[in-house]
Design an enzyme around this catalytic site. Structure first.
Site, mmCIF file in Angstrom:
data_model
loop_
_atom_site.group_PDB
_atom_site.id
_atom_site.type_symbol
_atom_site.label_atom_id
_atom_site.label_comp_id
_atom_site.label_asym_id
_atom_site.label_seq_id
_atom_site.Cartn_x
_atom_site.Cartn_y
_atom_site.Cartn_z
ATOM 1 N N GLU A 128 0.850 -1.084 0.108
ATOM 2 C CA GLU A 128 -0.132 0.012 -0.151
ATOM 3 C C GLU A 128 0.757 1.282 -0.227
ATOM 4 O O GLU A 128 0.554 2.248 -0.740
ATOM 5 C CB GLU A 128 -1.089 0.072 1.303
ATOM 6 C CG GLU A 128 -1.968 1.212 1.051
ATOM 7 C CD GLU A 128 -2.715 1.635 2.332
ATOM 8 O OE1 GLU A 128 -2.926 2.524 2.687
ATOM 9 O OE2 GLU A 128 -3.092 0.491 3.187
ATOM 10 N N SER A 224 -0.142 -9.491 6.991
ATOM 11 C CA SER A 224 -1.196 -8.675 7.165
ATOM 12 C C SER A 224 -0.968 -7.597 8.314
ATOM 13 O O SER A 224 -0.941 -7.805 9.493
ATOM 14 C CB SER A 224 -2.509 -9.271 7.647
ATOM 15 O OG SER A 224 -3.293 -8.405 8.039
#
Length: 321
Positions: A128, A224
Site C-alpha cells: 500500500e 497482514s
C-alpha cells in the site's frame, strides 16, 4: 481448562476485502481461468490459496502475464508506473484497490497539482505504501516513526501535507502525526483521517476486549499489517497475545491457567478460520463462546463495471464470507 472464549466485535472481513475477493471470483466466473492478480489480492494465506485453486495466478511482475490476459490489481493499490505498464501491455484490467486507499491516491494527486510535498506515515516495503508513494515521481517522503520525522528533509515546508497508510495502529499514527505537527506546524492534514474505519473499529474492539481476558488470539497472516497491529494493541494493554494463520498453529500452553480467551481476526481473515480456531481451542478444553457487544458494520463498496454475471445479483461464491 474450562475457559470461556470471548469474540471481538467487529472482526474479520472489511468492505474493501469483501469487494476485492468478489472481483477475482466474478472475473473467474465470467472470463474463466486463469485470472492474473498482481500481488496477493489480500494478505491472507487461506484466501490466496482458495483463489489459486479456482484458477487465479498471483504474480509480482507484469512481464509474467501473457498478452491479452485479464489482470486484477490487489486491494492494496498500485503505483502509477504499474498502472501505465499494465495499460501499455493491453491487459483487461479490473482494479480491486480498496476505495479508501484510492481516496488517499486522489488526495495526493490533487494536492500535488497545487504544489504540495508529502510526508507519508507508513511501513517501508508494504504494497500500500509503495502504491501511494508511487502516485508521484518525487516529493513524497516516508516516515515510519517519530525519529524519522526529525530527520526528514522536504524541499520546502510552505506546502506540506501528511497522508497515512490505512492499516496502521491508530495510537502510533497519532504519535507520529503529533511529531510532524510539532516540527511542521502548518502541515496540512487529511479532512478525514486516512486510517480506515475497519482498522479503527477492530483496534477499538481489541481495546475493549483485552482487559476482560487473559490472552488474545488474533487470526491473521504474518504479512497482514492490520492483523499485526491488533496483536500489538493487546500486548500494549498488558494482555499476552498471539497471531495465527490457521488453527493448527495454536499451542496448548498459551491457554494453560487462562479462564478467558479473547479472539479476533484481521480485516483480511475469513470467518471460517475463526470457526476452526474456536473448535481447536474447545478441543484444548474451552467450554463456552460468547460475543462482545460491538459495532455492526454495514459499509459496502460497489464493484467495478464489467463484472456483472447474467441475471445474478449476488457473488458467485459465498463460502469465504
Amino acid at each position: 481448562m474450562g475457559a470461556q472464549i470471548v469474540l471481538a466485535e467487529p472482526r474479520g472481513f472489511c468492505a474493501g476485502v469483501d469487494r476485492a475477493i468478489e472481483i477475482v471470483e466474478r472475473a473467474l466466473a465470467k472470463f474463466g481461468r486463469p485470472i492474473y492478480v498482481r500481488h496477493e489480492i489480500v494478505h491472507n494465506t487461506y484466501v490466496v490459496n482458495d483463489l489459486k485453486e479456482k484458477g487465479a495466478i498471483f504474480i509480482e511482475e507484469l512481464d509474467e502475464v501473457p498478452a491479452g490476459a485479464t489482470l486484477v490489481f490487489s486491494a492494496h493499490g498500485v503505483s502509477k508506473a504499474v498502472q501505465d505498464e499494465a495499460a501499455r501491455r493491453g491487459f483487461q484490467i479490473f482494479d480491486a484497490t480498496c476505495p479508501l486507499v484510492t481516496k488517499v491516491h486522489v488526495e495526493v494527486a490533487k494536492l500535488h497539482r497545487e504544489g504540495y510535498e508529502f510526508l507519508m506515515i507508513g511501513h517501508k516495503g508494504h504494497p500500500e505504501v509503495e502504491g501511494t508513494m508511487g502516485q508521484l515521481d518525487s516529493g513524497i517522503h516516508l516516515v515510519e516513526d517519530v525519529a524519522d520525522v526529525a530527520r526528514v528533509q522536504p524541499a520546502q515546508t510552505e506546502k506540506l501535507a501528511v497522508v497515512t497508510q490505512t492499516t496502521l495502529s491508530v495510537d502510533d499514527a497519532a504519535e507520529i502525526l503529533a511529531a510532524v505537527k510539532a516540527r511542521f506546524p502548518s502541515v496540512r492534514e487529511p479532512k478525514q483521517q486516512d486510517i480506515c474505519y475497519a482498522t479503527q473499529n477492530r483496534q477499538d474492539a481489541v481495546k475493549l476486549l483485552s482487559p476482560q481476558v487473559d490472552v488474545v488470539i488474533v487470526v491473521g497472516s504474518p504479512t497482514s499489517s492490520n492483523s499485526n497491529r491488533l496483536r500489538e494493541v493487546a500486548i500494549k494493554l498488558g494482555t499476552p497475545s498471539f497471531m495465527v494463520d490457521s488453527a493448527d498453529e495454536l499451542q496448548p500452553e498459551w491457554f494453560e491457567g487462562k479462564a478467558r480467551v479473547g479472539l479476533t481476526a484481521g480485516a483480511s481473515a475469513p470467518e471460517i478460520l475463526v470457526r476452526q480456531v474456536i473448535e481447536r481451542i474447545k478441543a484444548f478444553g474451552a467450554i463456552s463462546v460468547r460475543s462482545m457487544e460491538g459495532l455492526s458494520e454495514t459499509i459496502k463498496f460497489p464493484l467495478p463495471k464489467g463484472l456483472k454475471i447474467d441475471g445474478d445479483q449476488t457473488a458467485p461464491l459465498q463460502h469465504l464470507r
